[in-house]
Design a protein around this motif. Structure first.
Motif, PDB file in Angstrom:
ATOM      1  N   GLU A  86       1.904 -16.810  10.442  1.00 26.57           N
ATOM      2  CA  GLU A  86       1.361 -15.559  10.991  1.00 26.57           C
ATOM      3  C   GLU A  86       0.410 -14.884  10.004  1.00 26.57           C
ATOM      4  OE1 GLU A  86       4.825 -13.373  12.177  1.00 26.57           O
ATOM      5  OE2 GLU A  86       5.153 -14.738  13.885  1.00 26.57           O
ATOM      6  N   VAL A  87       0.812 -14.827   8.741  1.00 27.81           N
ATOM      7  CA  VAL A  87      -0.061 -14.191   7.750  1.00 27.81           C
ATOM      8  C   VAL A  87      -1.392 -14.938   7.678  1.00 27.81           C
ATOM      9  CG1 VAL A  87      -0.322 -13.552   5.320  1.00 27.81           C
ATOM     10  CG2 VAL A  87       1.908 -13.323   6.423  1.00 27.81           C
TER      11      VAL A  87
ATOM     12  N   LEU B 100      -2.787 -16.770  10.044  1.00 26.83           N
ATOM     13  CA  LEU B 100      -3.539 -16.499  11.286  1.00 26.83           C
ATOM     14  C   LEU B 100      -4.216 -15.134  11.225  1.00 26.83           C
ATOM     15  CD1 LEU B 100      -1.369 -17.495  14.392  1.00 26.83           C
ATOM     16  CD2 LEU B 100      -3.631 -18.381  13.792  1.00 26.83           C
ATOM     17  N   LYS B 101      -3.471 -14.134  10.760  1.00 25.65           N
ATOM     18  CA  LYS B 101      -4.002 -12.773  10.737  1.00 25.65           C
ATOM     19  C   LYS B 101      -5.105 -12.626   9.700  1.00 25.65           C
ATOM     20  CE  LYS B 101       0.134 -10.781  12.684  1.00 25.65           C
ATOM     21  NZ  LYS B 101       1.439 -10.162  12.464  1.00 25.65           N
ATOM     22  N   ASN B 102      -4.894 -13.208   8.525  1.00 19.91           N
ATOM     23  CA  ASN B 102      -5.943 -13.135   7.499  1.00 19.91           C
ATOM     24  C   ASN B 102      -7.199 -13.879   7.942  1.00 19.91           C
ATOM     25  OD1 ASN B 102      -4.211 -11.633   5.975  1.00 19.91           O
ATOM     26  ND2 ASN B 102      -3.903 -13.164   4.367  1.00 19.91           N
TER      27      ASN B 102
ATOM     28  N   TYR C  31      -8.959 -11.692  10.366  1.00 18.47           N
ATOM     29  CA  TYR C  31      -9.667 -10.613   9.673  1.00 18.47           C
ATOM     30  C   TYR C  31     -10.977 -11.128   9.076  1.00 18.47           C
ATOM     31  CZ  TYR C  31     -10.725  -6.804   6.453  1.00 18.47           C
ATOM     32  OH  TYR C  31     -11.353  -5.782   5.796  1.00 18.47           O
TER      33      TYR C  31
ATOM     34  N   GLU D 119      -2.770 -17.191   3.101  1.00 19.68           N
ATOM     35  CA  GLU D 119      -1.919 -16.038   2.761  1.00 19.68           C
ATOM     36  C   GLU D 119      -2.315 -15.449   1.415  1.00 19.68           C
ATOM     37  OE1 GLU D 119      -1.147 -19.064   2.158  1.00 19.68           O
ATOM     38  OE2 GLU D 119       0.082 -19.213   0.333  1.00 19.68           O
TER      39      GLU D 119
ATOM     40  N   THR E 175      -5.411 -14.777   0.443  1.00 23.20           N
ATOM     41  CA  THR E 175      -6.670 -14.029   0.520  1.00 23.20           C
ATOM     42  C   THR E 175      -6.414 -12.524   0.456  1.00 23.20           C
ATOM     43  OG1 THR E 175      -7.494 -15.808   1.913  1.00 23.20           O
ATOM     44  CG2 THR E 175      -8.777 -13.768   1.884  1.00 23.20           C
ATOM     45  N   ARG E 176      -7.201 -11.825  -0.351  1.00 22.79           N
ATOM     46  CA  ARG E 176      -7.041 -10.377  -0.518  1.00 22.79           C
ATOM     47  C   ARG E 176      -8.134  -9.616   0.240  1.00 22.79           C
ATOM     48  NH1 ARG E 176      -2.298 -10.022  -1.357  1.00 22.79           N
ATOM     49  NH2 ARG E 176      -2.498  -7.912  -2.215  1.00 22.79           N
ATOM     50  N   LYS E 177      -7.776  -8.445   0.702  1.00 20.52           N
ATOM     51  CA  LYS E 177      -8.733  -7.636   1.450  1.00 20.52           C
ATOM     52  C   LYS E 177      -9.973  -7.333   0.600  1.00 20.52           C
ATOM     53  CE  LYS E 177      -9.031  -3.444   4.275  1.00 20.52           C
ATOM     54  NZ  LYS E 177     -10.192  -2.773   3.668  1.00 20.52           N
TER      55      LYS E 177
ATOM     56  N   PRO F  91       3.079 -12.196   0.812  1.00 21.95           N
ATOM     57  CA  PRO F  91       2.274 -10.973   0.899  1.00 21.95           C
ATOM     58  C   PRO F  91       2.111 -10.570   2.367  1.00 21.95           C
ATOM     59  CG  PRO F  91       0.870 -12.868   0.423  1.00 21.95           C
ATOM     60  CD  PRO F  91       2.283 -13.375   0.403  1.00 21.95           C
ATOM     61  N   LYS F  92       1.884  -9.291   2.570  1.00 22.37           N
ATOM     62  CA  LYS F  92       1.636  -8.827   3.943  1.00 22.37           C
ATOM     63  C   LYS F  92       0.244  -9.274   4.387  1.00 22.37           C
ATOM     64  CE  LYS F  92       4.546  -4.798   4.486  1.00 22.37           C
ATOM     65  NZ  LYS F  92       5.286  -4.820   3.217  1.00 22.37           N
ATOM     66  N   PRO F  93       0.050  -9.423   5.698  1.00 20.34           N
ATOM     67  CA  PRO F  93      -1.298  -9.770   6.145  1.00 20.34           C
ATOM     68  C   PRO F  93      -2.272  -8.627   5.851  1.00 20.34           C
ATOM     69  CG  PRO F  93       0.117  -9.258   8.017  1.00 20.34           C
ATOM     70  CD  PRO F  93       1.005  -9.304   6.812  1.00 20.34           C
ATOM     71  N   ILE F  94      -3.548  -8.949   5.736  1.00 16.91           N
ATOM     72  CA  ILE F  94      -4.558  -7.933   5.456  1.00 16.91           C
ATOM     73  C   ILE F  94      -4.573  -6.883   6.559  1.00 16.91           C
ATOM     74  CG2 ILE F  94      -7.048  -7.514   5.211  1.00 16.91           C
ATOM     75  CD1 ILE F  94      -7.251 -10.343   3.985  1.00 16.91           C
ATOM     76  N   GLU F  95      -4.479  -7.360   7.783  1.00 13.89           N
ATOM     77  CA  GLU F  95      -4.506  -6.439   8.924  1.00 13.89           C
ATOM     78  C   GLU F  95      -3.468  -6.934   9.919  1.00 13.89           C
ATOM     79  OE1 GLU F  95      -8.560  -4.398  10.368  1.00 13.89           O
ATOM     80  OE2 GLU F  95      -8.051  -6.221  11.444  1.00 13.89           O
ATOM     81  N   ASP F  96      -2.581  -6.035  10.334  1.00 18.26           N
ATOM     82  CA  ASP F  96      -1.500  -6.480  11.211  1.00 18.26           C
ATOM     83  C   ASP F  96      -1.926  -6.418  12.671  1.00 18.26           C
ATOM     84  OD1 ASP F  96       0.853  -7.639  11.626  1.00 18.26           O
ATOM     85  OD2 ASP F  96       2.102  -5.911  11.099  1.00 18.26           O
ATOM     86  N   VAL F  97      -2.710  -7.391  13.060  1.00 19.04           N
ATOM     87  CA  VAL F  97      -3.161  -7.427  14.456  1.00 19.04           C
ATOM     88  C   VAL F  97      -2.447  -8.563  15.173  1.00 19.04           C
ATOM     89  CG1 VAL F  97      -5.443  -6.414  14.143  1.00 19.04           C
ATOM     90  CG2 VAL F  97      -5.093  -8.850  13.678  1.00 19.04           C
TER      91      VAL F  97
ATOM     92  N   ILE G 264      -2.246 -11.823  17.191  1.00 16.96           N
ATOM     93  CA  ILE G 264      -3.111 -12.980  17.446  1.00 16.96           C
ATOM     94  C   ILE G 264      -2.532 -13.724  18.644  1.00 16.96           C
ATOM     95  CG2 ILE G 264      -4.164 -15.060  16.469  1.00 16.96           C
ATOM     96  CD1 ILE G 264      -4.739 -12.556  14.794  1.00 16.96           C
TER      97      ILE G 264
END
Lengths: 446, 502
Positions: free
Chosen positions: A356-357, A359-361, A364, A428, A430-432, B26-32, B34
């Protein structure tokens, strides 16, 4: 130098005398005259001097810790928990070889059995070997195996496959003369099913990837498998296993053979190697008999106690020689064990969360990239995102590098029809801030 | 007396307790949200174990206790060169400049990695007498495949399409014929003579215009130097074939004799054997392939280049007749780093002394064991880095086989030799002590083999029922093949059906 590794360096003369030789030269008396010579090599040096020198050399590499990187295309920066490295550096694992003597090698055998078992759960097939060299060679061996099983001579693969894997496939299949047939992608960046239907006749195997080289989830995996099976071909699926907490096991989607990269778990990038290829098949004697590689099985010892051993060895080179299913001997056992330790630590929840992390990163990164460049293909991306620029990507790359950002993998040399495109990847790790800095730079230059 | 750790260690799946976690993320950059297409979503259960980190660590630490490595004691597995793996190798390979570098990085950011590869190639060229190397192959067999594919490409390039036969001695490693077959060659076996070396007359009769090459290891798998190597090279070359060197046994001549000077055209090496990198319980290895100048255009891509003017290293894809790739990317880089570390510490004199002591140790063991009842020393006495004894007399006289001898050795905390190989020696015990064991270890090994001989003649059951001191007793490999249980998933299903009692 090197005497500190050579205990008997201090006793050469006594030992020679004891066995009736006068000198070391006598031990080489069977070598034709004049063949022994002085080598033109540097003198040995102390451990400290070599330590200093190689540290300095390796410091010339710029790591992804020092420079945000968006490279993927088959190699990804994942964080490896510290305990994984500690455990695989246990001497008893690290310095052993292939467990030819099972009684004294139960530790490695059980660890490899567990690796096979963990991969089986992920991919949804019950028969897994204890590793190939990497995904590419596993896929190429799957092509050879498909030809042996079906007695046909053609292997069908996506055009959108990594250039590395294409080259490996061609080299591996050149000897037996397999025909490699490429199927293009459609407007969605996924395998063109109509073209596949035209080309599938006479195929020994059909290969597809989850996700594909462009980072896109192929939606028609099941349908592709059906097309393959209808034509009497084996269905081979290549998978990035870090996605399998999210996406259905390829075994459940109709795969006969699953290959992939195990080293995405538990192993750092290491400039590309070592890695470990996944190789799994359905529980079907016809397939198992033709499988390459070492397989660990559970059995009993003389007391009836559970024990592990290398099994089904009559497929292998040391017994079958020229008729073996593969020439593989040394594999990537320790890499596989590292993957297993990481997977066991993740567990079901961790694997799902990891997926999930990522996929979300990736989403983004894709969203932000779409602000400054064209994203030609819709769909769900996992790690890689294909981006097309108007300007020359080589110029963009230069500007990014000047700002201490490493851009993506330039596609034009391999896929000229895609124009100035590149694959940018997230995981996972990757940083903003990295993505924001990338977009800011691209906004100025692209 | 040796006693191996004996944990009744369950499978990691059996240690699982619902709700435990062994990771942080780590948490995702943006919690959207998918949306994964419905038909792709995972619906089948994900039966992975749930454990905390300390449990994972204990599990694998216990398993490691039930394993035996080079650091545990003597490991004289013939043809595998189980020498000591220096710890500094691990230290250097653990540098962030190895672990955290992506293979597709801009060349300007990987100069260190390319320099390592370039330097390693330089050492290997001088050690073998070859002109160019690829470091891509992942292991010895992958290197062999590379080599025979180069032979194939060379003949095809010259229009000699009829060269379809690869000659392989009957004493060769199993990977040789298997690699040749994978490249599409017909394998022709060449018998050995009574000295254990290639039968020249048989070779003369076997070569023809169909000959692509001969794959040879020197010293051969009996540990005997092929003293007629120059004649062998002449015969093969005269017939238009190429000579391939299987580097598995290079440790015998390292720093003294170069395959290139023996007439070989292509060489593969095993960094995990000769150059001290750890075998990892079966891998990773690394199998670089070197060629003479006239074959360099066929090597896999990319090669590493060096531009003297700019002082820059680069990846060279401009290899006009390349066979392509035999593995993804550039090979097992972390293994190369270890090998180069070893080479730099050993240097010219260290390498030479290593092979001399390897040969001294093997001959010391040979002479001390020779004449022991039950073991026979076929072929000639002078060996190089390894020796092959036969337990045939023991088997005939007592029923104790090479396998039993191997198992009994484990009881003394000594690793067994390679057994039943080479195939030309019955009941073979193939012993390669390497240069990094001490005289006392050699003496103890010989003593153990002598004691086993006495036991075989006085109490054969003791030997036949060995081992007794290892984590498990003798393992039933027939059962394993008859009813394969390859994974936890298979085990669980069989268990539910009541078909296994393990």
């Amino acid at each position: 130098m090197g005497k500190h590794y050579l205990p008997n360096s201090a006793h050469k003369d006594e030992m020679l005398k004891k066995i009736g030789f006068n000198s070391i030269e006598d031990l080489f008396s069977d070598v034709p005259k004049g063949m022994v010579k002085e080598f033109n090599l540097p003198e040995g040096r102390s451990e400290y001097e070599v330590f200093l020198e190689l540290n300095e050399v390796l410091s010339k590499n710029k790591t992804v810790l020092e420079m945000p990187s968006f490279l993927g295309a088959g190699t990804y920066f994942h964080y490896i928990p510290a305990h994984v490295k500690y455990l695989i550096e246990r001497s008893e694992f690290l310095t052993a070889y292939t467990p030819y003597q099972p009684e004294i090698s139960q530790g490695m055998l059980q660890a490899l059995f567990e690796y096979q078992s963990l991969i089986a759960e992920l991919v949804g097939l019950p028969i897994v070997n204890s590793s190939m060299y990497d995904w590419g060679t596993a896929m190429a061996e799957a092509a050879l195996m498909s030809a042996r099983v079906t007695r046909k001579n053609k292997f069908v693969v996506p055009e959108h496959m990594s250039p590395e894997k294409k080259k490996v496939l061609h080299t591996y299949t050149a000897g037996p003369g397999l025909e490699i047939e490429y199927v293009n992608w459609n407007e969605r960046g996924q395998l063109d099913l109509e073209e596949l239907k035209e080309k599938v006749e006479g195929a020994a195997g059909v290969y597809v990837e989850m996700p594909n080289f462009f980072g896109i989830l192929e939606e028609e995996i099941r349908a592709i498998g059906e097309i393959a099976h209808d034509a009497g071909a084996l269905f081979v699926v290549g998978v990035d296993p870090t996605i399998l907490g999210i996406v259905e096991a390829p075994g459940e989607l109709g795969a006969d053979i699953v290959v992939g990269e195990a080293a995405y778990f538990g192993n750092p990038m290491n400039f590309g190697g070592p890695r470990a290829g996944i190789f799994a098949v359905r529980d079907d004697k016809k397939l198992i008999r033709q499988m390459p590689g070492r397989i660990i099985g559970m059995t009993k010892d003389a007391d009836g106690k559970r024990a592990f051993v290398m099994t089904l060895q009559t497929r292998e080179q040391h017994i079958r020689r020229a008729k073996a299913t593969s020439n593989i001997c040394s594999n990537e056992a320790l890499v596989a064990v590292a993957a297993a330790i990481h997977l066991a630590s993740l567990g079901p929840r961790g694997l799902r969360e990891l997926g999930e992390v990522i996929l979300k990163n990736t989403a983004y990164l894709k969203k932000r990239l779409s602000e400054v460049a064209e994203i030609p293909f819709e769909g769900v991306n996992f790690k890689d995102v294909l981006v097309r620029f108007e300007k020359s990507y080589e110029e963009i790359h230069e500007v990014l590098l000047e700002r201490n950002i490493h851009g993506g993998f330039y596609l034009k040399p391999h896929f000229p029809e895609l124009g100035e495109s590149a694959l940018f990847a997230a995981t996972e790790t990757t940083r903003k801030e990295w993505v924001d800095a990338l977009i800011e730079a691209l906004r100025e230059v692209a | 007396m040796f006693r191996q750790a004996k944990w009744d260690e369950p499978l990691i799946f059996e240690l699982s307790r619902s709700g435990r976690v062994g990771y942080t993320l780590p948490k995702p950059i943006e919690d959207v949200e998918i949306r994964v297409p419905e038909k792709l979503k995972r619906k089948s259960p994900l039966n992975l174990p749930e454990l905390s980190e300390p449990e994972v660590v204990k599990h694998y630490t216990r398993l490691s206790g039930m394993n035996y490595g080079v650091d545990s004691g003597i490991y004289p597995l013939g043809s595998c060169t189980m020498k000591y793996n220096p710890k500094i190798n691990e230290e250097i390979a653990g540098h962030p400049g190895v672990a955290y570098v992506h293979p597709y990085q801009d060349e300007r950011t990987i100069q260190g990695a390319l320099k390592i590869m370039w330097e390693l190639e330089g050492w290997l060229k001088e050690i073998t007498g070859m002109d160019r190397f690829t470091l891509q192959p992942a292991a010895g067999a992958n290197g062999e495949f590379t080599g025979v594919m180069i032979i194939r490409a060379y003949h095809l390039d010259r229009g000699e399409t009829q060269r379809t036969e690869m000659l392989v001695p009957d004493s060769a490693h199993g990977t040789n014929p298997a690699s040749a077959a994978m490249a599409g060659f017909k394998v022709i076996e060449i018998p050995s003579n009574e000295n254990g070396t290639v039968d020249l007359e048989a070779l003369e009769n076997a070569v023809s215009e169909r000959t692509a090459g001969l794959m040879l290891t020197n010293p051969n798998t009996l540990g005997i130097f092929e003293d007629e190597i120059l004649e062998i090279a002449k015969i093969v070359h005269k017939a238009g074939g190429l000579l391939y060197y299987d580097g598995a046994n290079l440790n015998a001549v390292l720093g003294k004799i170069r395959p290139g000077d023996m007439g070989f055209d292509i060489v593969h090496l095993n960094l995990h054997k000769t150059f001290s990198t750890p075998h990892g319980g079966g891998g990773p290895g690394s199998g670089p392939v070197g060629v003479k100048d006239f074959l360099k255009d066929y090597l896999p891509v990319p090669l590493v280049g060096y531009d003297e003017e700019s002082g820059r290293y680069y990846l060279d894809y401009n290899v006009p007749k390349s066979i392509g790739k035999v593995k993804e990317l550039y090979g097992n880089f972390a293994v190369m780093v270890r090998a180069l570390t070893y080479l730099k510490i050993m240097g010219r004199d260290g390498l030479k002394e290593a092979s001399e002591i390897a040969v001294l140790n093997a001959n010391y063991l040979t002479q001390k064991l020779k004449g022991t009842r039950g073991y026979e020393l076929p072929h000639k006495e002078l060996r190089k880095h390894e020796v092959v004894f036969s337990a045939e007399p023991m088997k005939k006289e007592t029923g104790v086989k090479a396998l039993d001898v191997a198992k009994r050795l484990l009881d003394f905390g000594l690793h067994a030799p390679t057994i039943y190989f080479p195939l030309i020696v019955h009941e073979a015990l193939m012993i390669e002590p390497t240069e990094t064991v001490s005289r006392e270890e050699l003496d103890a090994y010989v003593e153990a083999l002598k004691r086993i001989s006495e036991e075989a003649y006085s109490n054969p059951e003791l030997v036949k029922s060995a081992p007794h001191n290892t984590a498990v007793k003798r393992v039933d490999d027939v059962l394993a093949a008859k009813r394969p249980i390859i994974t936890w998933r298979m085990y669980r299903e069989l268990k539910e059906k009541g078909e296994v009692d393990i």
